[in-house]
Design an enzyme around this catalytic site. Structure first.
Site, PDB file in Angstrom:
ATOM      1  N   HIS A 122      39.803  40.593  -1.419  1.00 14.19           N
ATOM      2  CA  HIS A 122      38.639  40.281  -0.584  1.00 14.19           C
ATOM      3  C   HIS A 122      38.586  41.344   0.520  1.00 14.19           C
ATOM      4  O   HIS A 122      39.632  41.860   0.939  1.00 14.19           O
ATOM      5  CB  HIS A 122      38.864  38.889   0.010  1.00 14.19           C
ATOM      6  CG  HIS A 122      37.710  38.324   0.769  1.00 14.19           C
ATOM      7  ND1 HIS A 122      37.419  38.685   2.058  1.00 14.19           N
ATOM      8  CD2 HIS A 122      36.787  37.382   0.413  1.00 14.19           C
ATOM      9  CE1 HIS A 122      36.361  37.991   2.479  1.00 14.19           C
ATOM     10  NE2 HIS A 122      35.954  37.196   1.498  1.00 14.19           N
ATOM     11  N   ASP A 199      47.576  36.382   0.876  1.00 16.30           N
ATOM     12  CA  ASP A 199      46.298  35.791   1.274  1.00 16.30           C
ATOM     13  C   ASP A 199      46.102  34.535   0.417  1.00 16.30           C
ATOM     14  O   ASP A 199      45.778  34.623  -0.772  1.00 16.30           O
ATOM     15  CB  ASP A 199      45.183  36.822   1.036  1.00 16.30           C
ATOM     16  CG  ASP A 199      43.790  36.231   1.225  1.00 16.30           C
ATOM     17  OD1 ASP A 199      43.668  34.999   1.430  1.00 16.30           O
ATOM     18  OD2 ASP A 199      42.812  37.001   1.158  1.00 16.30           O
ATOM     19  N   GLN A 202      42.354  31.264  -1.337  1.00 16.36           N
ATOM     20  CA  GLN A 202      41.873  30.598  -2.563  1.00 16.36           C
ATOM     21  C   GLN A 202      42.979  29.872  -3.301  1.00 16.36           C
ATOM     22  O   GLN A 202      42.729  29.302  -4.365  1.00 16.36           O
ATOM     23  CB  GLN A 202      41.223  31.635  -3.500  1.00 16.36           C
ATOM     24  CG  GLN A 202      39.987  32.301  -2.941  1.00 16.36           C
ATOM     25  CD  GLN A 202      38.809  31.351  -2.757  1.00 16.36           C
ATOM     26  OE1 GLN A 202      38.773  30.254  -3.317  1.00 16.36           O
ATOM     27  NE2 GLN A 202      37.842  31.749  -1.955  1.00 16.36           N
ATOM     28  N   LYS A 225      38.263  26.060   3.699  1.00 12.45           N
ATOM     29  CA  LYS A 225      38.335  26.129   2.233  1.00 12.45           C
ATOM     30  C   LYS A 225      39.233  25.031   1.664  1.00 12.45           C
ATOM     31  O   LYS A 225      39.350  24.874   0.462  1.00 12.45           O
ATOM     32  CB  LYS A 225      38.841  27.508   1.794  1.00 12.45           C
ATOM     33  CG  LYS A 225      37.820  28.623   2.065  1.00 12.45           C
ATOM     34  CD  LYS A 225      38.202  29.896   1.377  1.00 12.45           C
ATOM     35  CE  LYS A 225      37.492  31.105   1.939  1.00 12.45           C
ATOM     36  NZ  LYS A 225      36.122  31.261   1.430  1.00 12.45           N
ATOM     37  N   CYS A 363      32.154  39.567  -1.308  1.00 13.69           N
ATOM     38  CA  CYS A 363      33.053  40.288  -0.379  1.00 13.69           C
ATOM     39  C   CYS A 363      34.202  40.952  -1.121  1.00 13.69           C
ATOM     40  O   CYS A 363      35.351  40.947  -0.641  1.00 13.69           O
ATOM     41  CB  CYS A 363      33.603  39.367   0.706  1.00 13.69           C
ATOM     42  SG  CYS A 363      32.342  38.780   1.799  1.00 13.69           S
TER      43      CYS A 363
HETATM   44  N1  PLP Z   1      40.461  36.043   1.322  1.00 13.42           N
HETATM   45  C1  PLP Z   1      39.941  35.461   0.227  1.00 13.42           C
HETATM   46  C2  PLP Z   1      40.631  35.590  -1.082  1.00 13.42           C
HETATM   47  C3  PLP Z   1      38.750  34.729   0.353  1.00 13.42           C
HETATM   48  O1  PLP Z   1      38.221  34.155  -0.736  1.00 13.42           O
HETATM   49  C4  PLP Z   1      38.124  34.630   1.615  1.00 13.42           C
HETATM   50  C5  PLP Z   1      36.837  33.918   1.754  1.00 13.42           C
HETATM   51  O2  PLP Z   1      36.067  33.821   0.848  1.00 13.42           O
HETATM   52  C6  PLP Z   1      38.717  35.241   2.704  1.00 13.42           C
HETATM   53  C7  PLP Z   1      39.881  35.946   2.521  1.00 13.42           C
HETATM   54  C8  PLP Z   1      38.115  35.154   4.074  1.00 13.42           C
HETATM   55  O3  PLP Z   1      38.174  33.847   4.531  1.00 13.42           O
HETATM   56  P1  PLP Z   1      37.499  33.445   5.927  1.00 13.42           P
HETATM   57  O4  PLP Z   1      36.086  33.931   5.859  1.00 13.42           O
HETATM   58  O5  PLP Z   1      37.606  31.965   5.960  1.00 13.42           O
HETATM   59  O6  PLP Z   1      38.280  34.113   7.005  1.00 13.42           O
END
Ligand code: PLP
Length: 405
Positions: A122, A199, A202, A225, A363
Site C-alpha cells: 500500500h 503492516d 488487512q 478496519k 492506493c
Molecule cells: N496498509 C494497507 C495494507 C491498507 O490496506 C491500508 C488501507 O487501506 C493502509 C495501510 C492504510 O490504512 P489507514 O488509511 O487506516 O492508515
C-alpha cells in the site's frame, strides 16, 4: 459461529436501503461497519466518562485515564505482546508507519542503507520510505511477485545484503488478498539482524495475531478496519527498540521535564503519544476487539473463506472475467476486471443496484503497474456478509455485463 442473522442485528447500517435496494456492503477492506457495542461505547464515553486523561487529579480524569490504559492492555493481550508499554496509540496504520520511518529511520539509518519492501505494498508503506530516501539517501529494494501474485521468497533472500537495514512488509495485500509468509520473512531477516515492520492493516480483522510467535519488531494496524472507530490505530514495537528510538512529535504527555535549556522525555509508551490522545477511540477499539473475540477470529476466518470461495467460483463463471490474486493463502478480498468494462463503470453500475465495492488503484499504484492495469474492482467480505449477498453481487455483475453487450 454465532447465527448470522443475530450478528447482522449488531450492525444496523446493514439494514440501510440504497436507491431503494438493500445495501450490500462489500467494501470491508476499505473500512468495516461498527457494531452497536462500539458506537454505544463512544456515546457513553462522551456522555459519561469524558475528561482529559493523565493530567487530572479529579475523579473523571482518573477514570478516563484508567479506561485508556485498560484499552492499551486489551490491545497488548489481543496481540499477545509482552507488555502494554509496547503499544502506542496512533491515528492508524499510516501514522504508525510514518512514526517508525521518521523516528527509527532518521535515527538509525544512513545514506546507502537498504530498506526492503514488496511490489504489493500500500502507498502507506512506500511513500514514507521514499520521503526518507529523499532526506537521507537510503535505497529502497522491492521483492517481486510470482505468477500467483505471491511474494517470491527466493528473490527476497537475494535482495538481502550487508547494507540491508530494514524490512517493511504487508501481512495481507489489500488488492490481491495474498497472505504473505511473514513469519518466514521475519526469521530470514533476523538471521541477518534486520528488524521487520509488518503492516497488519488487512490481516488483524481476519487472522489471529500472536506477536511473540511472529517475532515482528513492529506491527501496525488501524482501528477502523477491525470494526473499531476511525482516527485510532496501533503501533506495536518491541520495548527495546522503542526505548532507543527518539520521539516522533513533541508536546503534551511525551515529556518528563521541560525547560528552555533542555527537555527530557517520558517513558514508554507515553514518549510517542504527544498531545491529547484519542482516549474515547482507544476504549471503543478495545470494545471492537472484545466483539471480535466473542465471535472468534478462527470462526471469522473460516466463514469468510467460504464466502470468498463461493464468490470466486461464481464470478469465474462469467465470461471475460479476470481475477487478480490467486495465492494459495488468501484472505477475503476479490479483485477483478471484466473484458471491455472499465472498473469505474462496473463500480458505478453496481452502486446503482445497492452494491458497494471499491474501484481504482486501491492506493497500490506500483502493484497496478506490475499487473498492467489502471485499476480493478474489489469486493471484500466480512463475517456479517451472507451467501445471499454474494448472489446479489454476482447477479449485479452479470447485469452490468449485459448492459455492455
Ligand atoms: N496498509 C494497507 C495494507 C491498507 O490496506 C491500508 C488501507 O487501506 C493502509 C495501510 C492504510 O490504512 P489507514 O488509511 O487506516 O492508515
Amino acid at each position: 459461529m454465532k447465527d448470522i442473522n443475530e450478528i447482522r442485528k449488531d450492525f444496523p447500517i446493514l439494514e440501510k436501503k440504497i436507491y431503494n435496494k438493500p445495501l450490500v456492503y462489500l467494501d470491508n477492506a476499505a473500512t468495516t461497519q461498527k457494531p452497536i457495542s462500539v458506537v454505544q461505547k463512544i456515546e457513553d464515553g462522551y456522555y459519561n466518562a469524558n475528561a482529559n486523561i493523565h493530567r487530572g487529579v479529579h475523579f473523571l480524569s482518573q477514570e478516563a485515564t484508567e479506561a485508556h490504559e485498560q484499552a492499551r492492555q486489551k490491545v497488548a493481550d489481543f496481540l499477545n505482546a509482552n507488555s502494554s508499554k509496547e503499544i502506542i496509540f496512533t491515528r492508524g496504520t499510516t501514522e504508525s508507519i510514518n512514526l517508525v520511518v521518521s523516528s527509527y529511520g532518521e535515527a538509525f539509518l544512513k545514506k546507502g542503507d537498504e530498506v526492503i519492501v514488496s511490489q504489493m505494498e500500500h502507498h502507506a508503506n512506500i511513500v514514507p520510505w521514499q520521503m526518507l530516501r529523499d532526506k537521507i539517501g537510503i535505497v529502497i529494494k522491492v521483492i517481486p511477485l510470482n505468477s500467483n501474485q505471491e511474494l517470491d521468497i527466493e528473490e527476497y533472500k537475494k535482495l538481502i545484503t550487508d547494507k540491508t537495514k530494514f524490512v517493511s512488509i504487508s501481512h495481507v495485500s489489500n488488492v490481491l488478498g495474498t497472505i504473505n509468509p511473514v513469519k518466514e520473512i521475519i526469521s530470514i531477516a533476523h538471521l541477518n539482524n534486520i528488524p521487520v515492520l509488518v503492516d497488519g492493516a488487512q490481516s488483524v480483522p481476519h487472522i489471529k495475531i500472536d506477536i511473540k510467535e511472529l517475532d515482528a519488531d513492529f506491527f501496525v494496524f488501524s482501528g477502523h478496519k477491525i470494526y473499531g472507530p476511525t482516527g485510532i490505530g496501533v503501533l506495536y514495537g518491541k520495548e527495546k527498540l522503542l526505548d532507543n528510538m527518539p520521539p516522533y512529535q513533541g508536546g503534551g504527555e511525551m515529556i518528563a521535564n521541560v525547560s528552555f535549556e533542555k527537555t527530557t522525555y517520558n517513558e514508554l509508551p507515553y514518549k510517542f503519544e504527544a498531545g491529547t490522545p484519542d482516549y474515547i477511540g482507544s476504549t471503543a477499539l478495545s470494545t471492537a476487539l472484545e466483539y471480535i473475540e466473542k465471535i472468534g477470529i478462527d470462526n471469522i476466518a473460516h466463514y469468510e473463506h467460504e464466502l470468498l470461495s463461493y464468490a470466486t467460483s461464481e464470478l469465474l463463471k462469467i465470461s471475460g472475467v479476470k481475477i487478480f490474486g490467486n495465492a494459495k493463502e488468501k484472505s477475503s478480498v476479490l479483485s477483478f476486471l471484466i473484458d471491455g468494462i472499465h472498473h469505474y463503470d462496473m463500480g458505478l453500475l453496481l452502486d446503482k443496484q445497492g452494491i458497494a465495492v471499491r474501484t481504482g488503484h486501491h492506493c497500490a499504484q506500483p502493484l497496478m503497474t506490475y499487473l498492467g492495469v489502471e485499476g480493478t474492482v474489489r469486493a471484500s467480505f466480512s463475517f456479517y456478509n451472507t451467501k445471499d449477498e454474494i448472489d446479489i453481487f454476482i447477479k449485479g455483475v452479470k447485469r452490468v455485463v449485459q448492459m455492455f453487450q
